[in-house]
Every structure is written in structure tokens, then in C-alpha cells.
Design a protein around this motif. Structure first.
Motif, PDB file in Angstrom:
ATOM      1  N   VAL A 150       0.823  -1.216   0.000  1.00 10.86           N
ATOM      2  CA  VAL A 150       0.000   0.000   0.000  1.00 10.86           C
ATOM      3  C   VAL A 150       0.861   1.272   0.000  1.00 10.86           C
ATOM      4  CG1 VAL A 150      -1.999  -1.105   1.075  1.00 10.86           C
ATOM      5  CG2 VAL A 150      -0.338   0.084   2.506  1.00 10.86           C
ATOM      6  N   GLU A 151       2.146   1.123   0.324  1.00  6.06           N
ATOM      7  CA  GLU A 151       3.040   2.296   0.291  1.00  6.06           C
ATOM      8  C   GLU A 151       3.528   2.564  -1.125  1.00  6.06           C
ATOM      9  OE1 GLU A 151       6.226   1.924   3.096  1.00  6.06           O
ATOM     10  OE2 GLU A 151       4.846   1.452   4.720  1.00  6.06           O
ATOM     11  N   ASN A 152       3.760   3.836  -1.405  1.00  7.70           N
ATOM     12  CA  ASN A 152       4.240   4.242  -2.731  1.00  7.70           C
ATOM     13  C   ASN A 152       5.691   4.681  -2.671  1.00  7.70           C
ATOM     14  OD1 ASN A 152       1.553   4.023  -3.894  1.00  7.70           O
ATOM     15  ND2 ASN A 152       1.072   5.854  -2.698  1.00  7.70           N
ATOM     16  N   ARG A 228       3.807   1.570  -6.691  1.00  4.74           N
ATOM     17  CA  ARG A 228       3.810   0.801  -5.445  1.00  4.74           C
ATOM     18  C   ARG A 228       5.214   0.309  -5.131  1.00  4.74           C
ATOM     19  NH1 ARG A 228      -0.858   2.194  -3.035  1.00  4.74           N
ATOM     20  NH2 ARG A 228      -2.686   1.640  -4.248  1.00  4.74           N
TER      21      ARG A 228
HETATM   22  C1  NAG Z   1      -0.376   5.495  -2.912  1.00  2.18           C
HETATM   23  O1  NAG Z   1      -0.925   6.025  -4.116  1.00  2.18           O
HETATM   24  C2  NAG Z   1      -2.283   5.654  -4.328  1.00  2.18           C
HETATM   25  C3  NAG Z   1      -2.689   6.081  -5.722  1.00  2.18           C
HETATM   26  O2  NAG Z   1      -2.136   7.304  -6.066  1.00  2.18           O
HETATM   27  C4  NAG Z   1      -3.131   6.255  -3.232  1.00  2.18           C
HETATM   28  O3  NAG Z   1      -4.489   5.904  -3.415  1.00  2.18           O
HETATM   29  C5  NAG Z   1      -2.642   5.714  -1.882  1.00  2.18           C
HETATM   30  O4  NAG Z   1      -3.367   6.313  -0.837  1.00  2.18           O
HETATM   31  C6  NAG Z   1      -1.150   5.975  -1.704  1.00  2.18           C
HETATM   32  N1  NAG Z   1      -0.701   5.247  -0.510  1.00  2.18           N
HETATM   33  C7  NAG Z   1      -0.187   5.867   0.559  1.00  2.18           C
HETATM   34  C8  NAG Z   1       0.196   4.952   1.699  1.00  2.18           C
HETATM   35  O5  NAG Z   1      -0.013   7.048   0.597  1.00  2.18           O
END
Ligand code: NAG
Ligand code: NAG
Ligand code: NAG
Ligand code: NAG
Length: 268
Positions: A150-152, A228
Motif C-alpha cells: 500500500v506504500e508508494n 507501489r
Molecule cells: C499510494 O498512491 C495511491 C494512488 O495514487 C493512493 O491511493 C494511496 O493512498 C497511496 N498510498 C499511501 C500509503 O499514501
């Protein structure tokens, strides 16, 4: 221009097919739990019938023979009760892990799909499938499961370039017959961060079919894995994964721990 439009349409089509999405943390998933299964509800059969008995015989053969070769595609029975089966372990694991994984898969698939003639089960270390319809040698990306961190990533431009290069390299390895469908490698992103990636095609596929499955998987990264930190695509014909921590063998010493993982299931 035309290409762009087509792609957008395809993405929308894919999104339409997502049935559910759940977020789960890695700590809640035990190592022996499958990553997913598919029980084709249009192939219901009666428990104890001939087809069902043949499935049990087929599974016994798969459990016995897969660990020595890491791959089997075979069939059991005749005429309308004939069942086709395929079992494969990931090419980088050891024989004991392969054996455990296939044993678990043969048990779990019957528990999870007790009255279906077409069933599939995915683990990180192995994949198992059977059907009363022949599927050996055919690319199948109709049913897919995506797991993503879930982390980017923070620097998506550099990351995506490195990921693209690494994927190109290991896809090239994976399609070569001598590599038995497996490609793996790593790319150093910074002194503290290394990217690891692996692809695996089922070994019944020829070079072109393997390349096709991997191309579909990587194309779908844009939809489900965009930026991701890690992602996995599970299809019936190939497995594609990348992470910012070591996960394939021989295992590098870990620098980063995996965090929360999301899951998306794409139905045909
Ligand atoms: C990562 O990016 C997605 C899509 O842009 C977003 O929905 C999600 O909340 C982001 N995850 C975090 C942990 O910030
Ligand atoms: C298979 O099951 C055994 C015990 O039930 C477990 O220890 C092992 O981790 C499992 N293996 C895989 C690959 O899931
Ligand atoms: C097959 O069986 C399942 C229950 O195991 C049921 O939910 C499903 O509707 C059945 N499918 C058909 C096509 O009858
Ligand atoms: C497979 O089994 C299902 C359920 O019995 C049946 O509807 C289907 O026609 C069978 N397919 C083939 C190719 O035999």
C-alpha cells in the motif's frame, strides 16, 4: 492517439471486472495459506462421482511426481471423465519447499473447491491447476490476483525507469527455454535500496506464449501496481513480482521489512 484510446478502454474494462478489494496486513497471513484460489462455479460436479475420483487420482500423482522435476502437466482418466492437471514450483526454491508446497496445494484445493472440475490454487512457491477441459500449452490471463504494497515510492520517475529495465531483462531470461520459465534479478537504486524482481511462466508454454503472459502482467502494473513499493501478479500462466526487499533464492540479507499489503481479484 488511437493507441492511447484503446489502452484507456482496456483499463476501464479491467476496473469494471474487479469484484472486491481488501486490505490485509502481512502479519495476519500465515505462510501455509494460499495466496488465492479459483473454483470455476460453472463446472460443478458431484462429490464421489467418476470425475471427482479422477481428480483425486490426478492430485496424488501431482503430489508424488512434481518435487523431482518441479513441473508436471498430465491427465488422468478417459473420455468425459478425463481430467488435465498441471503443477509447478518456482524455479529458485529447494526440493523440500517444493514438496511441502505441492502437498499443501493438493489438500487445500480439494477443501476450497470440493465440487468443481476446474480449479486453481496459488502460493508463492507453487501453482496447481486441474480441469476437465484441456488447457496445457495455452496462455490464460482470464483470472488474476494482484497483491500490492500500500506504500508508494517517493521518486517514481527513477523507480519506474529502473523497474522497467529490470523487468525487460528478466522477461528476456524467462522466455528462454533453458531457463524453464524463470527470470530473476536485482537493481541497486541507492546505497540503501535494492529492487528485486522475478518472473515465472508455467513450463507448458512456448517462448511466444510465455512472453505474451508476461507482457500482459507487466502492462497491468500500470493499473494495479502504479508507483507501489512492491507488487505481485498471479495468473494461471505466469507469476510476476517485484519488491524493495529480497524474496527470491539465494536470499540476500533483508534490509527492509514488508509492510501492509492490499489485494485485488480480477475475474474473467
Ligand atoms: C499510494 O498512491 C495511491 C494512488 O495514487 C493512493 O491511493 C494511496 O493512498 C497511496 N498510498 C499511501 C500509503 O499514501
Ligand atoms: C505446508 O504446510 C506445512 C504444515 O502444515 C507448513 O509448515 C508449511 O509452511 C507449508 N508450506 C507451504 C509452502 O505453504
Ligand atoms: C455451483 O455450486 C456452488 C456451490 O458450491 C453454487 O454456489 C453455484 O451456484 C453452482 N453453480 C452452478 C452453475 O450451478
Ligand atoms: C466439464 O464438466 C462440466 C461439469 O460436469 C461439464 O458441464 C462440461 O461439459 C465438461 N467439459 C468438458 C470439456 O468435458
Amino acid at each position: 492517439m488511437k493507441f492511447h484510446k484503446k489502452k484507456k478502454k482496456k483499463t476501464m474494462y479491467l476496473l469494471y471486472k474487479i469484484v472486491f478489494l481488501l486490505i490485509l496486513s502481512t502479519s495476519s497471513a500465515k505462510s501455509q495459506d494460499p495466496l488465492g484460489e479459483f473454483c470455476n462455479k460453472n463446472t460443478n460436479i458431484s462429490i464421489g462421482g467418476k470425475l471427482s475420483t479422477n481428480i483425486d487420482k490426478l492430485l496424488a500423482e501431482l503430489a508424488l511426481k512434481t518435487p523431482s522435476t518441479f513441473f508436471i502437466a498430465t491427465s488422468y482418466g478417459d473420455n468425459k471423465d478425463k481430467v488435465y492437471g498441471l503443477a509447478q514450483c518456482r524455479g529458485d526454491i529447494n526440493t523440500q519447499d517444493c514438496s511441502n508446497c505441492i502437498q499443501n496445494a493438493t489438500k487445500q484445493i480439494r477443501q476450497r473447491c470440493p465440487n468443481q472440475a476446474d480449479a486453481r490454487i496459488w502460493y508463492d512457491y507453487c501453482f496447481l491447476r486441474y480441469s476437465n477441459k484441456s488447457f496445457i500449452g495455452e496462455v490464460d490471463t482470464s483470472f488474476g490476483i494482484f497483491y500490492f504494497n500500500v506504500e508508494n515510492v517517493t521518486d517514481s520517475q527513477v523507480f519506474n525507469k529502473k523497474l522497467g529495465n529490470l523487468m525487460d531483462q528478466i522477461r528476456g531470461e524467462g522466455v528462454m527455454a533453458k531457463n524453464k520459465g524463470l527470470g530473476k534479478g536485482k537493481s541497486v537504486l541507492s546505497p540503501f535500496v535494492t529492487l528485486y524482481a522475478l518472473v515465472q511462466c508455467t513450463r507448458d508454454l512456448d517462448e511466444i506464449s510465455c512472453a505474451q503472459c508476461l507482457a500482459i502482467a507487466v502492462n497491468n502494473f500500470q493499473t494495479f501496481c502504479n508507483n507501489r513499493k512492491g507488487c505481485r501478479v498471479l495468473y494461471s500462466s505466469c507469476y510476476v513480482r517485484y519488491e524493495l526487499y529480497p524474496f527470491f533464492f539465494p536470499l540476500d540479507s533483508a534490509k527492509t521489512k514488508p509492510s501492509n499489503i492490499g489485494k485485488v481479484i480480477v475475474y474473467p
